[in-house]
Design an enzyme around this catalytic site. Structure first.
Site, PDB file in Angstrom:
ATOM      1  N   ARG A  20       0.836  -1.218   0.000  1.00 43.63           N
ATOM      2  CA  ARG A  20       0.000   0.000   0.000  1.00 43.63           C
ATOM      3  C   ARG A  20       0.862   1.257   0.000  1.00 43.63           C
ATOM      4  O   ARG A  20       0.580   2.205  -0.737  1.00 43.63           O
ATOM      5  CB  ARG A  20      -0.944   0.018   1.207  1.00 43.63           C
ATOM      6  CG  ARG A  20      -2.062  -0.986   1.085  1.00 43.63           C
ATOM      7  CD  ARG A  20      -2.983  -0.925   2.284  1.00 43.63           C
ATOM      8  NE  ARG A  20      -2.204  -1.162   3.496  1.00 43.63           N
ATOM      9  CZ  ARG A  20      -2.520  -0.731   4.696  1.00 43.63           C
ATOM     10  NH1 ARG A  20      -3.600   0.002   4.883  1.00 43.63           N
ATOM     11  NH2 ARG A  20      -1.763  -1.007   5.738  1.00 43.63           N
ATOM     12  N   ASN A  38      -5.994  -2.675   1.773  1.00 40.58           N
ATOM     13  CA  ASN A  38      -5.949  -4.134   1.866  1.00 40.58           C
ATOM     14  C   ASN A  38      -7.378  -4.645   1.892  1.00 40.58           C
ATOM     15  O   ASN A  38      -8.279  -3.978   2.396  1.00 40.58           O
ATOM     16  CB  ASN A  38      -5.239  -4.592   3.140  1.00 40.58           C
ATOM     17  CG  ASN A  38      -3.747  -4.415   3.072  1.00 40.58           C
ATOM     18  OD1 ASN A  38      -3.162  -4.299   2.005  1.00 40.58           O
ATOM     19  ND2 ASN A  38      -3.106  -4.381   4.232  1.00 40.58           N
TER      20      ASN A  38
END
Length: 93
Positions: A20, A38
């Site tokens: 990320r 996520n």
């Protein structure tokens, strides 16, 4: 004005490896807007808006990912511009 938008879903070993953060850095460098998060199934999902070339470059980069990631697949689909400004990390869903 609506910007081109694309939803990206990356599967493999992509959580716990800074994916990320890496997507956020890549997207900001490409002047893309949107978010990354996520998913509870172990994948990473992103919604990106901006120029077509920049989006394509991010998708291409997602096939490799950051050091430590093992990308098994990258799926994309057209999406709606959600009005995001800047690029951020969102909570897991």
């Amino acid at each position: 004005m609506t910007r081109p938008a694309l939803r990206i879903r990356v599967q493999g070993r992509v959580q716990g490896v800074g994916f990320r953060w890496w997507v956020t850095t890549q997207a900001r460098a490409l002047d893309l807007q949107g978010w990354v998060r996520n998913r509870s199934d172990g994948s990473v999902e992103a919604l990106v808006m901006g120029g077509g070339r920049a989006i394509a470059k991010l998708v291409e980069s997602c096939h490799r990912g950051p050091t430590g990631a093992l990308v098994r697949s990258v799926e994309t689909e057209p999406a709606e511009d959600d009005g995001s400004q800047g690029f951020e990390q969102k909570a897991t869903v």
